[in-house]
Design an enzyme around this catalytic site. Structure first.
Site, short mmCIF file in Angstrom:
data_model
loop_
_atom_site.label_atom_id
_atom_site.label_comp_id
_atom_site.label_asym_id
_atom_site.label_seq_id
_atom_site.Cartn_x
_atom_site.Cartn_y
_atom_site.Cartn_z
N SER A 231 0.62 -1.23 -0.05
CA SER A 231 -0.12 0.16 -0.06
C SER A 231 0.83 1.38 -0.21
O SER A 231 1.73 1.51 -0.99
CB SER A 231 -0.94 -0.18 1.40
OG SER A 231 -1.96 0.96 1.10
N ASP A 454 -8.84 -3.92 -6.65
CA ASP A 454 -8.50 -3.10 -5.31
C ASP A 454 -9.17 -1.87 -5.02
O ASP A 454 -8.85 -1.12 -6.09
CB ASP A 454 -6.88 -3.39 -5.26
CG ASP A 454 -6.40 -2.64 -3.98
OD1 ASP A 454 -7.18 -2.21 -3.11
OD2 ASP A 454 -5.24 -2.68 -3.74
N HIS A 483 -6.89 -6.26 -0.79
CA HIS A 483 -5.94 -5.23 -0.70
C HIS A 483 -4.80 -5.77 0.18
O HIS A 483 -4.69 -6.15 1.28
CB HIS A 483 -6.34 -3.92 0.10
CG HIS A 483 -5.61 -2.80 0.35
ND1 HIS A 483 -4.82 -2.37 -1.07
CD2 HIS A 483 -4.80 -2.27 1.40
CE1 HIS A 483 -3.83 -1.43 -0.35
NE2 HIS A 483 -3.88 -1.25 0.98
#
Length: 536
Positions: A231, A454, A483
């Site tokens: 991320s 996502d 995710h």
């Protein structure tokens, strides 16, 4: 995080124009480059004195902790120093499939889980899981708390005792009076960040996170870095690859933030809100396919009506005095990140509408004992994102863009605004985003992992990073939206990751994996005549 042009049934949605970031100009600063080299040399000489972790009573003995000193301001490496907390589990060098075979150690694998504001200190414990034992045999697993997080020169913008405000509203189309109240809160929060942190606040940003990573590399005694970023960790990992390409051994980018300078961070948040609407629709369609279990509706639209009915009830009377529409939305937003939460959230919604609020309260309430950690995480999140780039400072820009977006993506749009709005009133100088990129031969081959649906880091970010880092390879999980893919339920994705980390082997320019199995519903309410009674 979709492109700056979003599409709806009514046509295109044009977003606001921000100050354009320069393209190829060198903006990293000669002083900061020299300061990073000085700090890295010192760290290499000092190393890391690993020993028992501060909360060792709760951790396996195989994990040890230490600290690394980094400059608060890399332009002044002899000035104030801050300590980053670091954790490590040494490579076991034990082949999980052959106890007689000793596995060669390949160095340290450093991980960042994202955020900004998340700690990676517990990452080394992942080596205890079966799916990670081959990697844990070859690598020292290293985690750390980035600057501002936890014990690493922690940031705070508000008294944690006042951070959780109790049951809250979450209007999809807020009134003008509601907006004025949230603007006042955003101004107060930005003021609190400046007053509590002072001049140091300007030094909490992604470029310094990348520089810190190079100092950590040196402290670990690694000539070249093996890194996995998830991320937000992919963004400052990409900054690292741009700033220090010769210091890279291998890098895994898992669930990629769009690194384009014009997307950091305002436009990325707009695109994220649009993507969460699609993932929310995926979740509702899944619930509808299992109407016999949950009774929330046979179509995604009917499920939405059930959700809205629950939100209206909670607005009138919070569940357990703790869960209002805001907490409901927060719990279901988490399900947009991780589909393994879908059965639990669906059960909680079904049970609540049938008169049992307990599962919803358990899943959605805010716990006072977690307030300090949550407040710290939010403070770091905002410090980094607000410092990283220009943001609109005129509320009318936010209001215009998000009013338009909320017409087609109401689920997350305004909640995302309230999360980021302090950046409109920020009191520290802004960085100008680095134009991420490397040319052929500048960087070793890197691996990018991305799920096609996502929501938190939409797929176009992975495509963009692949194009910016020469020699990178993209592995896509098709028709899936979880995710964070590394070590997850998709054996195909994990196989590519292991082959890369353990052997340096990559597929061609890109590879595709079939989606992991969708979650199975869990019957949790009494069945009647073979099916659950529909909630009305």
């Amino acid at each position: 995080m979709r492109a700056a042009l979003l599409y709806s049934a009514a046509g295109s949605l044009l977003l606001s124009t921000l100050t354009a970031a320069p393209d190829t100009e060198d903006r990293t600063g000669a002083a900061e480059r020299r300061g990073t080299a000085v700090a890295a040399a010192r760290a290499k000489a000092a190393g890391v004195a690993f020993g028992p972790c501060p909360d060792a009573q709760d951790l396996p003995g195989s994990m040890q902790c230490g600290t690394v000193s980094v400059p608060l301001d890399y332009a002044r490496p002899d000035g104030r120093q801050i300590e980053l907390s670091v954790s490590r589990a040494r490579a076991t060098q034990k082949d999980p499939h052959n106890s007689k075979h000793k596995v060669p150690r390949q160095g340290a694998l450093v991980h960042n889980p994202g955020g900004p504001g998340a700690t990676g200190l517990y990452f080394p414990l992942i080596g205890l899981l079966p799916g990670w034992k081959r990697i844990a045999a070859a690598y020292d697993l290293v985690g750390y708390a980035p600057r501002g997080v936890g014990r690493s020169a922690p940031l705070s913008c508000k008294d944690p005792k006042q951070f959780f405000g109790g049951p809250s509203q979450a209007p999809s189309h807020p009134s003008e009076s509601y907006k004025r109240g949230r603007i006042a809160q955003a101004r107060a929060y930005a003021r609190g960040c400046a007053e509590r942190t002072g001049e140091a606040l300007r030094h909490y940003h992604s470029l310094n996170n990348a520089r810190d990573l190079d100092v950590l590399r040196a402290a670990l005694g690694e000539q070249r870095l093996t890194f996995m970023g998830s991320s937000y960790g992919t963004y400052f990992g990409a900054l690292y690859a741009t700033l220090f390409p010769a210091h890279v051994r291998r890098m895994v980018f898992d669930s990629v933030v769009h690194p384009g300078p014009g997307r950091i961070w305002y436009r990325n948040n707009l695109a994220q809100s649009a993507a969460f609407e699609r993932r929310w629709a995926d979740f509702r369609a899944w619930i509808a396919r299992h109407d016999d279990v949950y009774g929330l509706g046979r179509t995604a639209r009917e499920v939405l009506r059930s959700y809205e009915r629950a939100s209206a009830r909670l607005a009138a009377e919070p569940a357990g005095g703790k869960v209002g529409p805001g907490q409901l939305q927060g719990a279901f937003l988490q399900a947009g990140y991780y589909d393994d939460q879908w059965p639990h959230r669906a059960h909680a919604l079904s049970a609540y509408l049938r008169g049992d609020p307990k599962p919803l309260v358990e899943q959605a309430e805010q716990h006072p004992e977690a307030a300090a950690e949550a407040e710290n995480s939010r403070a770091v999140y905002l410090a980094v994102e607000c410092n990283d780039a220009p943001w609109p400072t005129d509320w009318r820009v936010w209001d215009r863009d998000n009013t338009r977006l909320a017409r087609v993506a109401p689920f997350e749009t305004w909640d995302n605004v309230w999360t980021n709005l302090p950046c409109a009133y920020w009191r520290a100088p802004r960085q100008r985003p680095l134009d991420v990129g490397t040319g052929p031969g500048e960087l070793p081959p890197t691996l990018i992992l991305a799920a096609e649906r996502d929501a938190a880091t939409p797929y176009d970010g992975a495509l963009e990073l692949r194009d910016r880092l020469a020699g990178s390879v993209l592995v896509t999980e098709r028709d899936a939206g979880a995710h964070g893919l590394a070590g997850g339920p998709n054996a195909c994705v994990n196989g590519h990751m292991e082959a890369y980390l353990l052997e340096g082997r990559l597929p061609g320019r890109r590879a595709e994996c079939a989606p992991h199995a969708e979650p199975k519903p869990k019957p949790t309410v009494p069945e009647r005549a073979g099916a659950v009674e529909r909630i009305r």
